[in-house]
Design an enzyme around this catalytic site. Structure first.
Site, PDB file in Angstrom:
ATOM      1  N   GLY A  49      37.613   7.256  26.289  1.00  0.00           N
ATOM      2  CA  GLY A  49      38.357   6.538  27.167  1.00  0.00           C
ATOM      3  C   GLY A  49      39.277   7.778  27.845  1.00  0.00           C
ATOM      4  N   CYS A  62      35.101  10.672  20.744  1.00  0.00           N
ATOM      5  CA  CYS A  62      36.118  11.119  21.614  1.00  0.00           C
ATOM      6  C   CYS A  62      37.370  10.413  21.534  1.00  0.00           C
ATOM      7  CB  CYS A  62      35.443  10.977  22.929  1.00  0.00           C
ATOM      8  SG  CYS A  62      36.372  12.293  24.371  1.00  0.00           S
ATOM      9  N   TYR A  63      37.931   9.677  22.313  1.00  0.00           N
ATOM     10  CA  TYR A  63      39.350   8.934  22.218  1.00  0.00           C
ATOM     11  C   TYR A  63      39.028   8.304  20.942  1.00  0.00           C
ATOM     12  CZ  TYR A  63      43.257   6.150  23.059  1.00  0.00           C
ATOM     13  OH  TYR A  63      44.440   5.613  23.292  1.00  0.00           O
ATOM     14  N   HIS A  69      29.962  13.220  22.959  1.00  0.00           N
ATOM     15  CA  HIS A  69      29.472  11.666  23.348  1.00  0.00           C
ATOM     16  C   HIS A  69      27.923  11.740  22.885  1.00  0.00           C
ATOM     17  CE1 HIS A  69      33.081  10.314  25.608  1.00  0.00           C
ATOM     18  NE2 HIS A  69      33.253  11.407  25.764  1.00  0.00           N
ATOM     19  N   GLU A 122      26.278   8.911  23.107  1.00  0.00           N
ATOM     20  CA  GLU A 122      25.698   8.058  23.968  1.00  0.00           C
ATOM     21  C   GLU A 122      24.929   8.604  25.192  1.00  0.00           C
ATOM     22  OE1 GLU A 122      28.802   8.587  23.639  1.00  0.00           O
ATOM     23  OE2 GLU A 122      30.034   8.040  25.210  1.00  0.00           O
ATOM     24  N   SER A 154      17.334 -12.043  46.835  1.00  0.00           N
ATOM     25  CA  SER A 154      17.431 -10.524  47.519  1.00  0.00           C
ATOM     26  C   SER A 154      16.176  -9.874  47.581  1.00  0.00           C
ATOM     27  CB  SER A 154      18.558  -9.574  46.966  1.00  0.00           C
ATOM     28  OG  SER A 154      18.082  -9.323  45.492  1.00  0.00           O
ATOM     29  N   GLY A 155      15.289 -10.360  46.714  1.00  0.00           N
ATOM     30  CA  GLY A 155      13.901  -9.753  46.802  1.00  0.00           C
ATOM     31  C   GLY A 155      13.742  -8.715  45.738  1.00  0.00           C
ATOM     32  N   GLY A 156      14.830  -8.407  44.974  1.00  0.00           N
ATOM     33  CA  GLY A 156      14.886  -7.560  43.878  1.00  0.00           C
ATOM     34  C   GLY A 156      14.679  -8.307  42.468  1.00  0.00           C
ATOM     35  N   ASP A 167      16.489  -8.481  39.820  1.00  0.00           N
ATOM     36  CA  ASP A 167      17.558  -9.482  39.014  1.00  0.00           C
ATOM     37  C   ASP A 167      17.577 -10.976  39.599  1.00  0.00           C
ATOM     38  OD1 ASP A 167      18.122  -6.815  38.058  1.00  0.00           O
ATOM     39  OD2 ASP A 167      19.835  -6.646  39.304  1.00  0.00           O
ATOM     40  N   SER A 168      17.773 -10.993  40.940  1.00  0.00           N
ATOM     41  CA  SER A 168      17.686 -12.162  41.448  1.00  0.00           C
ATOM     42  C   SER A 168      16.418 -13.145  41.081  1.00  0.00           C
ATOM     43  CB  SER A 168      18.282 -12.416  42.805  1.00  0.00           C
ATOM     44  OG  SER A 168      17.236 -11.622  43.776  1.00  0.00           O
ATOM     45  N   LYS A 200      19.237  -3.523  32.814  1.00  0.00           N
ATOM     46  CA  LYS A 200      18.209  -3.590  33.973  1.00  0.00           C
ATOM     47  C   LYS A 200      16.859  -3.597  32.815  1.00  0.00           C
ATOM     48  CE  LYS A 200      17.593  -3.143  38.114  1.00  0.00           C
ATOM     49  NZ  LYS A 200      18.351  -3.919  39.065  1.00  0.00           N
TER      50      LYS A 200
END
Ligand code: XMP
Length: 508
Positions: free
Chosen positions: A55, A82-83, A168, A170, A222-224, A226-227, A364
């Site tokens: 954080g 870390c934090y 980190h 990750e 949107s043509g992408g 996700d949608s 994604k």
């Protein structure tokens, strides 16, 4: 019962990367607020392990995020990053000191014998970003790794299964970070691989059915990916009660309305193409600030949706929002807002329709897995992401109609050249940005004084961090030559060599 790892959010953008890394191992992970009570966690029978994220705060700051100390007595393995590493030391009677030697960036880390570090060599590269340091261990703990400036860079209590690392794991810059997270999740938490999103398609469809029932819904395409994936799922759930709307904002990719029509021509879905170009151009007239652009576009999108919803009698608005959209819009408690993605941060407070966001817990790559499972076209699955506000945020300054056309032309040229050379699939995202700064050149025999296009091509696995792509110079040269030859307003093309961080992928 499926295993679950929970990531407690202490305000780092990176805390969501942790969850994604865990999910990649086939174990379900979720991000939760850091003030979740130990009592609540105790009732969660799926819980196999807790990760305390990093954080931006120092544990010494007033009001810095805290957690319920009871989490250390649950008998569940804990990993602090870390934090989280500082907090464990502070809570369990060790000592943290404030920034004597700050460490930022790549550092050599020397691990010692520990289950957390199985498979690591004597020296490993890790990514550090801290001001505070643990100077004394809590009783019962011992050091399991150090760096030159940080003698207690990792510590553990093997009996209580509590581990802490200053760096980190990750981020991909920590070369063996994935291995460390795997050691924690698989060997220490003993979580089995049982999370596979593709197999969850029937459950997701079931949930959509449950939410929408026999009401009508609209979705903005949107043509992408996700949608389109959201539309495909909702289509399976409610069939003809779904109407898809493609709003032509004037800020989409070139020929996008035609492409969307073609993609959906074989679907039994009602598709309305709404030409709202004039409304968007005039709403954005004079807009220069990126956040104003996003909010204006978000609001207008919703207005158009609401109008269409009224026409169709829809009570539900489906959106293809995914997890990172929510992250970067600062939806979690301690995260700072980097950009308000239009489909989240830009939503007006009062909506006249109910939202259905079936992908809002997915990353994604998980959406791609679902799209693949649903049998969506390969070209669509491999298409680069495109931001909701479109090229309005790829025009520095006022996004006029002419500038939008220039970016559309330039992007089409760039994509064509990348596809032709087989480089499109190697890059994660490629974009053209219009810079309204005139520079001098020579064209023919005359002096030219024209605007600039910046080409940005990046490689990334998670879109949270990214590197500029090492595109062969001959491809860049063809892109540059064609843009300056074919678009008369452009006199110069530059290539963006900034990584994320410190840059972001988009310029605005
Ligand atoms: P940045 O620029 O934040 O982008 O590094 C990360 C990813 O998010 C996309 N992006 C957006 N997507 N609305 C969206 O739907 C937005 O306002 C927005 N801004 C950035 C960006 O294209 C990249 O894939």
């Amino acid at each position: 019962m499926k295993a679950q790892i929970l990531v407690m959010d202490f305000g780092s953008q990176l805390c969501h990367l942790i969850a994604r890394r865990v999910r990649c191992l086939g174990v379900y992970a979720e991000v939760i607020p850091c003030d979740a009570s130990a009592e609540e966690l105790k009732r969660n029978k799926r819980l196999k392990g807790l990760i305390l994220s990093g954080g931006p705060d120092s544990v010494f700051e007033e009001g810095s995020p805290q957690c319920d100390k009871g989490i250390f007595d649950l008998g569940i393995p804990v990993l602090g990053i870390c934090y989280g590493h500082h907090l464990i030391a502070q809570y369990l009677d060790g000592r943290v000191i404030s920034g004597t030697k700050k460490e930022f960036g790549l550092t050599n880390f020397m691990p010692k014998e520990s289950r957390l570090f199985n498979g690591l060599k004597e020296k490993e590269i890790v990514w550090m970003n801290h001001g505070d340091t643990v100077s004394e261990l809590p009783p019962g703990f011992h050091v399991i790794g150090s760096t030159e400036n940080c003698p207690i860079a990792a510590f553990e209590d093997t009996e209580k299964n509590i581990f802490a690392v200053q760096f980190h794991p990750e981020v991909t810059h920590t070369v063996k970070g994935g291995r460390i997270i795997k050691n924690f999740v698989k060997n220490i938490c003993k979580a089995r691989k049982d999370h596979d999103v593709a197999q969850m398609v029937p459950t997701i469809i079931g949930k959509i059915k449950e939410q929408i029932g026999d009401r009508k819904a609209v979705i903005g395409l949107s043509g992408g990916i996700d949608s389109t994936t959201a539309a495909a799922l909702v289509d399976r759930a409610i069939g003809k009660n779904l109407t898809a709307i493609f709003v032509d904002t004037g800020y989409m990719r070139k020929d996008e309305p035609e492409l969307v029509k073609k993609t959906f021509s074989s679907w039994p879905i009602t598709l309305n193409i709404v030409d709202a170009r004039e409304r968007f151009y005039s709403a954005l007239s004079g807009a220069r600030d990126p956040e104003v652009k996003r909010k204006t576009i978000g609001k207008l999108f919703i207005d158009v949706f609401e109008e269409e919803a009224k026409k169709t009698g829809a009570e539900v608005l489906v959106q293809g929002t995914i997890y990172p959209d929510r992250i970067e819009s600062g939806i979690t408690k301690h995260a700072s807002t980097i950009k308000s993605h239009h489909n989240v941060g830009g939503l007006p407070e009062k909506l006249n329709v109910e939202l259905c966001e079936p992908l809002d817990w997915l990353y994604k790559d998980e959406v791609r897995a679902i799209a693949h499972e649903l049998g969506l076209p390969k070209e669509l699955i491999g298409r680069h992401p495109f931001p909701g506000p479109g090229i309005a945020i790829r025009i520095i300054g006022e996004p006029t109609r002419d500038r939008a056309r220039i970016v559309q032309e330039a992007t089409a040229i760039m994509e064509e050249e990348l596809a032709r050379s087989g480089y499109y699939d190697k890059a994660s995202q490629a974009l053209c940005v219009f810079l309204p700064s005139k520079t001098v050149g020579v064209q023919g025999d005359a002096r030219a004084y024209k605007d600039i296009i910046a080409v940005r091509i990046v490689t990334t696995t998670d879109f949270m961090t990214a590197s500029f792509s090492n595109v062969p110079h001959d491809i860049l040269e063809r892109i540059s030559t064609r843009i300056t030859n074919e678009i008369r307003e452009i006199g110069r093309v530059v290539y963006d060599i900034t990584n994320k961080p410190p840059g972001t992928i988009e310029w605005e």
